[in-house]
Scaffold this active site. Structure first.
Site: not given
Length: 307
Positions: A179, A228, A298
């Protein structure tokens, strides 16, 4: 909050600009959370040449934020100083190329890319069906889901810098991690070339349908959420840590930790961005206290806190 109107000043620096400049533009509709204060300036370029002209003439001290579909974004209540850049239809084309390759504009939804690949019998891109964003965001964060990541399929990405100059970045130039993208933050991605492999359209479509069903049965996909919330720590699942810390269903104002999937925060309709961010910080505090793990956001949080 209202920002000083700088649209006339910007327009005077950019003769021939064809895109639309809007002062103090509302942003709540830009993110899935449906919260946030105004953008000092909103700009939607007519095409890539228009974007290059804008970037080449935008003063370096003016902040620039690129916003895609807003699925993993929280815009704070005080709004966003500088320019919020939105890429429209001119950047949303998806084309099939020889050798099981797909070229997609940065504004193309990930699901559109997955469907184009499936229809062309190109396997390996099905996981994009599980990412509820656009190509630009997937490039910027090495988006991934259901066993795949952008780094697995990317050949190259094209981007413009703050001087309006074009760059082609190979996979190695993106410096991908989990990520994470290490490419310069000031680059504005305009399109990407993805590599797949030969496959059967029916089998690919079946996998995509399975992903759709899995998302619908395990995630609060039909609510005002941001996807998320926290990255998975090494060897751990963020949702399990949140659950173990007793945060499932936890509320602050109109914001709640989803009871269906506790790595999702939900706006029940009247939450402010401060409610959502504050709830996330409380979850991080409780998880740290319970397990010793500091969760990392995130969701990208941008803009100013309300006065």
């Amino acid at each position: 909050m209202t920002f000083p109107d700088i649209t006339a000043e910007l327009a005077a620096r950019m003769p021939g600009l064809r895109g639309r400049l809007e002062a103090n533009a509302p942003t709540a509709a830009l993110s899935w959370f449906r919260t946030g204060g105004p953008a000092q300036v909103m700009f939607m370029p007519a095409d890539e040449a228009d974007l290059a002209l804008f970037l080449a003439n935008l003063p370096g001290e003016v902040p620039l934020l690129v916003v895609g579909l807003g699925s993993n974004l929280l815009i704070r209540d005080g709004g966003v100083p500088g320019v919020v850049l939105r890429l429209g239809r001119a950047f949303a084309e998806v084309t099939v190329e020889a050798g099981c390759r797909i070229r997609a504009g940065a504004a193309a939804p990930d699901v559109k890319v997955a469907r184009a690949a499936a229809e062309a019998g190109i396997d390996g891109l099905s996981f994009l069906r599980g990412i509820p964003g656009a190509v630009g965001g997937a490039l910027r964060m090495n988006g991934g889901a259901y066993g795949g990541e952008v780094k697995d399929i990317l050949v190259e990405a094209r981007a413009l810098d703050r001087q309006g100059r074009a760059h082609v970045l190979a996979l190695a130039d993106m410096k991908y991690g989990y990520r994470h993208c290490g490419a310069p933050e000031d680059l504005v991605f305009v399109d990407a070339l993805f590599q797949g492999r030969p496959g059967e359209p029916e089998a690919i479509a079946a996998r995509m349908n399975a992903i759709t069903e899995a998302r619908s049965s395990t995630q609060p996909v039909n609510t005002r959420t941001g996807g998320s919330t926290f990255k998975n720590p090494d060897g751990r699942s963020a949702w399990e840590l949140v659950d173990a810390a007793g945060c499932r269903g936890l509320r602050r104002g109109g914001a709640q930790v989803s009871e269906m999937h506790c790595n999702f925060l939900v706006n029940h309709g009247d939450a402010t961005a401060a409610d959502i961010e504050g709830l996330g910080e409380e979850v991080r505090r409780r998880v740290l206290e319970h397990s010793g793990v500091m969760l990392e956001w995130e969701i990208k949080r941008v803009g100013l806190q309300a006065p």
